[in-house]
Enzyme design. Structure first.
Site, PDB file in Angstrom:
ATOM      1  N   ASN A 106       0.842  -1.191   0.000  1.00 42.58           N
ATOM      2  CA  ASN A 106       0.000   0.000   0.000  1.00 42.58           C
ATOM      3  C   ASN A 106       0.882   1.248   0.000  1.00 42.58           C
ATOM      4  OD1 ASN A 106      -2.345   1.617   0.342  1.00 42.58           O
ATOM      5  ND2 ASN A 106      -2.094   1.614   2.562  1.00 42.58           N
ATOM      6  N   SER A 135       4.978   6.869   2.382  1.00 41.65           N
ATOM      7  CA  SER A 135       5.422   5.539   2.796  1.00 41.65           C
ATOM      8  C   SER A 135       4.847   4.483   1.869  1.00 41.65           C
ATOM      9  CB  SER A 135       4.945   5.224   4.225  1.00 41.65           C
ATOM     10  OG  SER A 135       5.347   6.220   5.142  1.00 41.65           O
TER      11      SER A 135
END
Ligand code: GAR
Length: 197
Positions: A106, A135
């Protein structure tokens, strides 16, 4: 060649960047299908690249679990090596996460574990943060709590709105995502090892 499914909810600008990168002959991964939980604008990128797509509208199912079963059925058709959540604004049911982990990653517009959840950019601004970030993580059954594969800081500037900060974060996210997918494809990044750490 690593085969990749990408799941989206929105404009798909990160998907677009991955499609551009993967169209280079020497890129070691290919997007084989794009899926969405709604009629997402980003599906147009798949069409432009001649890549199949599917929509499993969340609102048409009685529960998250039933929605996840149909999503899983669609993914099984394409048998990707890796599933990328690129702006999919839904939590996946645990059965789906458990079936794909650790081959499920993700992207998130914050420097995790700071500001997890659906409003990472808004929450960083509301907290008065002077830096946020981007991230890429392995998905687990928490909210943006999986092992971090790559991340980078992005400054918050005076006068930033949610839009301006997000637009500064997204190019970093794209670069990180493309690099993570490349490293998974070459074997440089071992998802099983990363997930176990
Ligand atoms: C990206 O910034 C992605 O990280 C974020 O949605 C955006 C999608 O943009 N995802 C989340 O916030 C998930 N918690 P895009 O549709 O233009 O690629």
């Amino acid at each position: 060649m690593l085969t990749v499914a990408v799941l989206i909810s929105g404009t798909g600008s990160n998907l677009r960047a991955l499609l551009d990168a993967a169209s280079a002959p020497d890129f070691p991964a290919r997007v084989v299908v794009v899926g969405a939980d709604r009629e997402a604008d980003g599906l147009a990128h798949a069409e432009e690249f001649g890549i199949p797509s599917f929509t499993v509208p969340f609102t048409r199912f009685a529960s998250r679990e039933e929605w996840g079963e149909e999503l899983a059925a669609q993914l099984r058709i394409w048998q990707p090596d890796l599933v990328v959540l690129s702006g999919l604004m839904r939590l996946l049911p645990s059965a789906l996460v458990d079936a794909w982990a650790p081959h499920l990653i993700n992207t998130h517009p914050a420097y995790l574990p700071e500001f997890p959840g659906a409003h990472g950019v808004r929450d960083a601004l509301a907290a008065g943060a002077t830096e946020s970030g981007a991230s890429v993580i392995v998905v687990d059954n928490g909210v943006d709590s999986g092992p971090i594969l790559a991340q980078e800081r992005v400054p918050v500037l005076g006068g930033d709105t949610e839009h301006t900060l997000h637009e500064r974060i997204k190019p970093v996210e794209r670069r990180l995502l493309i690099d993570v997918v490349r490293r998974i494809a070459t074997g440089e990044l071992d998802l099983a090892a990363a997930a176990a750490s």
